[in-house]
Each structure stands twice: as structure tokens, then as C-alpha cells.
Design a protein around this motif. Structure first.
Motif, mmCIF file in Angstrom:
data_model
loop_
_atom_site.group_PDB
_atom_site.id
_atom_site.type_symbol
_atom_site.label_atom_id
_atom_site.label_comp_id
_atom_site.label_asym_id
_atom_site.label_seq_id
_atom_site.Cartn_x
_atom_site.Cartn_y
_atom_site.Cartn_z
ATOM 1 N N GLU A 1 0.826 -1.204 0.000
ATOM 2 C CA GLU A 1 0.000 0.000 0.000
ATOM 3 C C GLU A 1 0.865 1.260 0.000
ATOM 4 N N THR A 2 1.932 1.250 0.802
ATOM 5 C CA THR A 2 2.844 2.391 0.845
ATOM 6 C C THR A 2 3.481 2.620 -0.519
ATOM 7 N N GLY A 3 3.820 1.517 -1.199
ATOM 8 C CA GLY A 3 4.366 1.631 -2.541
ATOM 9 C C GLY A 3 3.378 2.260 -3.509
ATOM 10 N N TRP A 4 2.099 1.889 -3.377
ATOM 11 C CA TRP A 4 1.057 2.483 -4.211
ATOM 12 C C TRP A 4 0.960 3.987 -3.950
ATOM 13 N N ASP A 5 0.959 4.374 -2.671
ATOM 14 C CA ASP A 5 0.896 5.794 -2.329
ATOM 15 C C ASP A 5 2.074 6.554 -2.929
ATOM 16 N N ASP A 6 3.254 5.962 -2.834
ATOM 17 C CA ASP A 6 4.457 6.605 -3.364
ATOM 18 C C ASP A 6 4.359 6.768 -4.883
ATOM 19 N N LEU A 7 3.814 5.754 -5.539
ATOM 20 C CA LEU A 7 3.649 5.813 -6.989
ATOM 21 C C LEU A 7 2.724 6.958 -7.382
ATOM 22 N N ILE A 8 1.603 7.085 -6.688
ATOM 23 C CA ILE A 8 0.650 8.150 -6.983
ATOM 24 C C ILE A 8 1.264 9.516 -6.708
ATOM 25 N N SER A 9 1.985 9.649 -5.592
ATOM 26 C CA SER A 9 2.607 10.918 -5.238
ATOM 27 C C SER A 9 3.675 11.323 -6.249
ATOM 28 N N ARG A 10 4.506 10.364 -6.647
ATOM 29 C CA ARG A 10 5.548 10.656 -7.635
ATOM 30 C C ARG A 10 4.939 11.044 -8.978
ATOM 31 N N LEU A 11 3.859 10.383 -9.332
ATOM 32 C CA LEU A 11 3.185 10.699 -10.578
ATOM 33 C C LEU A 11 2.672 12.138 -10.550
ATOM 34 N N ALA A 12 2.063 12.520 -9.440
ATOM 35 C CA ALA A 12 1.529 13.873 -9.316
ATOM 36 C C ALA A 12 2.639 14.915 -9.335
ATOM 37 N N VAL A 13 3.684 14.672 -8.572
ATOM 38 C CA VAL A 13 4.788 15.624 -8.500
ATOM 39 C C VAL A 13 5.509 15.739 -9.831
ATOM 40 N N SER A 14 5.703 14.600 -10.509
ATOM 41 C CA SER A 14 6.426 14.611 -11.781
ATOM 42 C C SER A 14 5.670 15.358 -12.863
ATOM 43 N N ARG A 15 4.367 15.512 -12.684
ATOM 44 C CA ARG A 15 3.563 16.231 -13.671
ATOM 45 C C ARG A 15 3.314 17.678 -13.234
ATOM 46 N N GLY A 16 4.071 18.104 -12.212
ATOM 47 C CA GLY A 16 3.948 19.495 -11.782
ATOM 48 C C GLY A 16 2.761 19.740 -10.890
ATOM 49 N N ARG A 17 2.269 18.690 -10.236
ATOM 50 C CA ARG A 17 1.152 18.839 -9.343
ATOM 51 C C ARG A 17 1.637 18.921 -7.912
ATOM 52 N N VAL A 18 0.910 19.607 -7.068
ATOM 53 C CA VAL A 18 1.242 19.683 -5.654
ATOM 54 C C VAL A 18 0.578 18.518 -4.949
ATOM 55 N N ARG A 19 1.356 17.785 -4.160
ATOM 56 C CA ARG A 19 0.814 16.627 -3.469
ATOM 57 C C ARG A 19 -0.236 17.057 -2.468
#
Length: 204
Positions: A183-201
Motif C-alpha cells: 500500500e505504501t508503494g502504491w501511495d508513493d507511486l501516486i505521489s511521484r506521478l503527481a509531482v512529476s507532472r507538476g502537481r502539488v501533493r
């Protein structure tokens, strides 16, 4: 005669629906407690308090029962992410809902992964299965809200691949990973995806 037929047919339909529900609940409890090993239609019938013939009439064979179990579980899960309370249901930001969706899928999978694998269709056909397409559309819609300028269709497939039942079972049973870690890995994946696209977590 027509009135007599109509008067008795409704209770029969009600009884049939009740029996079907009892069979599914009994089978699910048995699978959650002891897995699929040696599961038989006779055992499920005994646990549900119905005749063996009733189980066969409703589901045909063991595979039919397993597919019905998955469908029963999927209907409940579908309601939770389409109309249930946030963060899984509507009302929370897209990123938060994506995290909650991954957690819910993984937790559901803990109880049903062996059923998923036993009833799994041809590897190519499973991507056109109704349950997969509904989940995919949900993930794509949340990604569209998060990342409107990106290829959300492709990203949705990539995210869904990380929730594959066989992969989850391998991580938990062969690599000694806890569900919390996955689950933590899933959260990290979503957060990295958002940040990498210029989104604020979004911080919960």
C-alpha cells in the motif's frame, strides 16, 4: 389457474435469491478462513444449509461458483467507489481517491486473490472483462481530473497493472512483503506521478 401460478411464483423467486445469497456468503467465509484447497460444491451446500443440487442449479460447477463469488464481491466494491463515502467514494480530491482506491483493491485482494487466480480467464481476455474495464475507467477518470494534459488512458493501464492479483500474491507470499508495504508503494507511486507532472501533493 393463472392466479395460482402468479401467487406462488414470486415467493419461489425470493427463495431462490435468498438461497443464492446464502451460498455465496458461505463460500466466501470458507475461502477467507481456509482458502480454496479441497473446496467442493457439497461442502458449500452444507455450510449454506441447502441441498447440493441447489448449488449446482445456481452455479453449474465449481468454476461457475468462483466466478459468481468474484462478481458478488465486485458489485459491493463497485458501490463503494462510485457512491460510497470519501475518500474512496466521491467528495475527496482525485489524488486522495486514487490512493484510497489502491488500498481498497489490495485489501479486497487479500481475501479473494486465490479465487481470482483460480477463475482467471485467458490472460488477454481478462483485460476486456467487465470488472477490469469498470475499474480502469474509474482510474482514468481520476487521472483526468489530476492530470488533464496527460495520456490518462495509458497511465490508467500502468497503474492497474501494479494491482494485478498474481503480482500481489507474489509480493506477499514469495517476497515476504506485507500488504501495508505494498500500500505504501502504491501511495508513493501516486505521489511521484503527481509531482512529476507538476502537481502539488495533497496531504491528508
Amino acid at each position: 389457474m393463472a392466479k395460482t401460478v402468479h401467487a406462488t411464483s414470486a415467493p419461489l423467486r425470493t427463495d431462490a435469491a435468498r438461497n443464492r445469497s446464502r451460498i455465496l456468503e458461505a463460500a466466501l467465509r470458507r475461502v477467507e478462513e481456509r482458502g480454496l484447497s479441497d473446496l467442493t460444491m457439497s461442502e458449500v451446500a452444507a455450510l449454506a444449509g441447502v441441498g447440493k443440487g441447489t448449488v449446482f442449479r445456481h452455479f453449474g460447477d465449481r468454476t461457475g461458483l468462483l466466478l459468481a463469488l468474484l462478481d458478488h464481491s465486485e458489485q459491493q466494491f463497485h458501490a463503494s467507489f462510485t457512491s460510497g463515502p470519501p475518500p474512496l467514494g466521491p467528495g475527496a480530491p482525485a489524488e486522495t481517491r486514487l490512493r484510497a482506491f489502491g488500498h481498497a483493491v489490495l485489501r479486497q485482494m487479500v481475501n479473494t486473490v486465490h479465487v481470482c487466480l483460480a477463475a482467471q480467464m485467458d490472460p488477454m481476455r481478462r483485460f476486456t472483462a467487465s470488472a477490469y474495464r469498470v475499474r480502469l475507467a474509474h482510474v482514468a477518470a481520476l487521472l483526468q481530473e489530476m492530470l488533464p494534459a496527460e495520456d490518462v488512458e495509458l497511465l490508467a493501464h500502468v497503474l492497474m497493472a501494479s494491482l494485478d492479483p498474481a503480482l500481489t500474491l507474489t509480493l506477499v507470499s514469495q517476497h515476504d512483503m506485507t500488504v501495508d508495504r505494498v500500500e505504501t508503494g502504491w501511495d508513493d507511486l501516486i505521489s511521484r506521478l503527481a509531482v512529476s507532472r507538476g502537481r502539488v501533493r495533497y496531504d491528508e
